[in-house]
Design an enzyme around this catalytic site. Structure first.
Site, mmCIF file in Angstrom:
data_model
loop_
_atom_site.group_PDB
_atom_site.id
_atom_site.type_symbol
_atom_site.label_atom_id
_atom_site.label_comp_id
_atom_site.label_asym_id
_atom_site.label_seq_id
_atom_site.Cartn_x
_atom_site.Cartn_y
_atom_site.Cartn_z
ATOM 1 N N CYS A 1 0.787 -1.405 0.050
ATOM 2 C CA CYS A 1 0.103 0.001 -0.046
ATOM 3 C C CYS A 1 0.819 1.323 -0.019
ATOM 4 O O CYS A 1 0.469 2.105 -0.474
ATOM 5 C CB CYS A 1 -0.960 0.162 1.366
ATOM 6 S SG CYS A 1 0.064 -0.179 2.911
ATOM 7 N N CYS B 1 -4.931 4.451 -0.637
ATOM 8 C CA CYS B 1 -4.793 3.245 0.233
ATOM 9 C C CYS B 1 -6.355 3.198 0.916
ATOM 10 O O CYS B 1 -7.232 3.630 0.435
ATOM 11 C CB CYS B 1 -3.603 3.502 1.351
ATOM 12 S SG CYS B 1 -4.077 5.055 2.077
ATOM 13 N N CYS C 1 -6.036 2.773 9.549
ATOM 14 C CA CYS C 1 -4.859 1.953 9.183
ATOM 15 C C CYS C 1 -4.144 1.632 10.244
ATOM 16 O O CYS C 1 -4.200 2.227 11.262
ATOM 17 C CB CYS C 1 -3.852 2.866 8.207
ATOM 18 S SG CYS C 1 -2.378 2.328 7.716
ATOM 19 N N ASP C 2 -3.306 0.567 10.085
ATOM 20 C CA ASP C 2 -2.484 0.108 11.387
ATOM 21 C C ASP C 2 -1.294 0.938 11.787
ATOM 22 O O ASP C 2 -0.767 0.884 12.904
ATOM 23 C CB ASP C 2 -2.069 -1.305 11.228
ATOM 24 C CG ASP C 2 -1.133 -1.231 9.788
ATOM 25 O OD1 ASP C 2 -1.105 -0.543 9.159
ATOM 26 O OD2 ASP C 2 -0.291 -2.523 9.814
ATOM 27 N N CYS D 1 6.004 16.252 -5.848
ATOM 28 C CA CYS D 1 5.697 14.965 -6.129
ATOM 29 C C CYS D 1 4.702 14.860 -7.226
ATOM 30 O O CYS D 1 4.967 13.877 -7.925
ATOM 31 C CB CYS D 1 4.799 14.348 -4.818
ATOM 32 S SG CYS D 1 5.840 14.283 -3.209
ATOM 33 N N CYS E 1 6.838 14.601 -10.449
ATOM 34 C CA CYS E 1 8.024 13.809 -10.323
ATOM 35 C C CYS E 1 7.961 12.684 -11.405
ATOM 36 O O CYS E 1 6.911 11.977 -11.480
ATOM 37 C CB CYS E 1 8.020 13.074 -8.985
ATOM 38 S SG CYS E 1 9.487 12.018 -8.602
ATOM 39 N N CYS F 1 6.199 5.390 -7.220
ATOM 40 C CA CYS F 1 6.328 5.803 -5.733
ATOM 41 C C CYS F 1 4.999 6.139 -4.998
ATOM 42 O O CYS F 1 4.776 5.925 -4.170
ATOM 43 C CB CYS F 1 7.268 6.999 -5.498
ATOM 44 S SG CYS F 1 7.505 8.008 -4.078
ATOM 45 N N CYS G 1 11.983 10.640 0.429
ATOM 46 C CA CYS G 1 11.756 11.104 -1.030
ATOM 47 C C CYS G 1 13.279 10.703 -1.650
ATOM 48 O O CYS G 1 13.203 10.386 -2.925
ATOM 49 C CB CYS G 1 11.477 12.449 -1.006
ATOM 50 S SG CYS G 1 11.436 13.070 -2.527
#
Length: 240
Positions: free
Chosen positions: A82, A88, A103-104, A145, A148, A154, A177
């Protein structure tokens, strides 16, 4: 990564065990990291070094999750991690008391979806809150990002570690990054070749023989292709 604030850094550095008795509860706060945390570029250098071994010996024999996920992104298929998916929200965390979190890595009050003793788990998993959580991975990417070259591989990394600033001063850049840019940029030629082999119905493991053939033409004093700065004979060429 272990994040910390100026106020919690000393206690966080103390770690666990006898030295860490006064360690505070870990939360996603702060832009500092503990002294145990890998450097922003070190994670990428490690993966490049392992990849250079894998591409010469182990494709089709040893499966490395990071490399498999990368190939999936080059092929345009969903990967297993993920961390490098566009969105996600499928790795939820259920506590012993029935509390369900997005989420964990986000088991904190603001990410609590509810309790399965009070609401059906399916309703919580498909809630607007959880849908927004998953989409925010993509929507919250900084401009650095979004433009990119390796974004497709990524996807900005896990949001829990986006606590640094872009070169333009925009918040939300992933701590690793530099590693992601280094690693995904480095493996691009091999991943393209493996993608093309798959498209032709051929085994990606053929890259091993191709890489070895290229190595046979390499001079002992040539620079190692892993970009370590060392000579081939003193780096990945030692076992050649």
């Amino acid at each position: 990564m272990e994040r910390a604030t100026p106020e919690t850094l000393a206690a966080a550095n103390a770690g666990w065990g006898d030295r860490g008795k006064l360690r505070p509860l870990y939360v996603l706060d702060g832009s500092l990291v503990t002294e145990r945390t890998v450097s922003p570029a070190g994670y990428g250098r490690f993966h490049v070094a392992v990849f250079e071994e894998w591409v010469r010996r182990d494709i089709g024999e040893i499966y490395v999750q990071m490399f498999d996920t990368a190939l999936a992104n080059w092929v345009g298929e969903p990967g297993a991690m993920c961390v490098h998916s566009e969105t996600c929200g499928s790795q939820l965390a259920l506590e012993h008391n029935g509390d369900l979190y997005s989420c964990d890595h986000f088991v904190e009050p603001r990410f609590k979806l509810g309790n399965i003793r009070e609401l059906p788990i399916l309703d919580l998993v498909t809630s607007d809150q959880q849908r927004r959580f998953g989409q925010d991975k993509r929507e919250s990417l900084p401009a650095f990002c979004r433009s990119c070259d390796v974004r497709f591989a990524c996807h900005g990394g896990c949001p829990k570690d986006r606590f640094t600033m872009t070169p333009d001063g925009e918040p939300g850049l992933h701590y690793l990054c530099p590693s992601y840019k280094l690693f995904f940029g480095h493996i691009d030629p091999v991943m393209r070749r493996m993608r093309d082999l798959l498209a032709a119905g051929r085994a990606p493991s053929l890259v091993v023989a191709e890489t070895r053939a290229a190595d046979a033409r390499r001079g002992r004093n040539d620079a190692c292709p892993c970009a370590s700065g060392r000579k081939w004979k003193a780096c990945h060429g030692t076992a050649a």
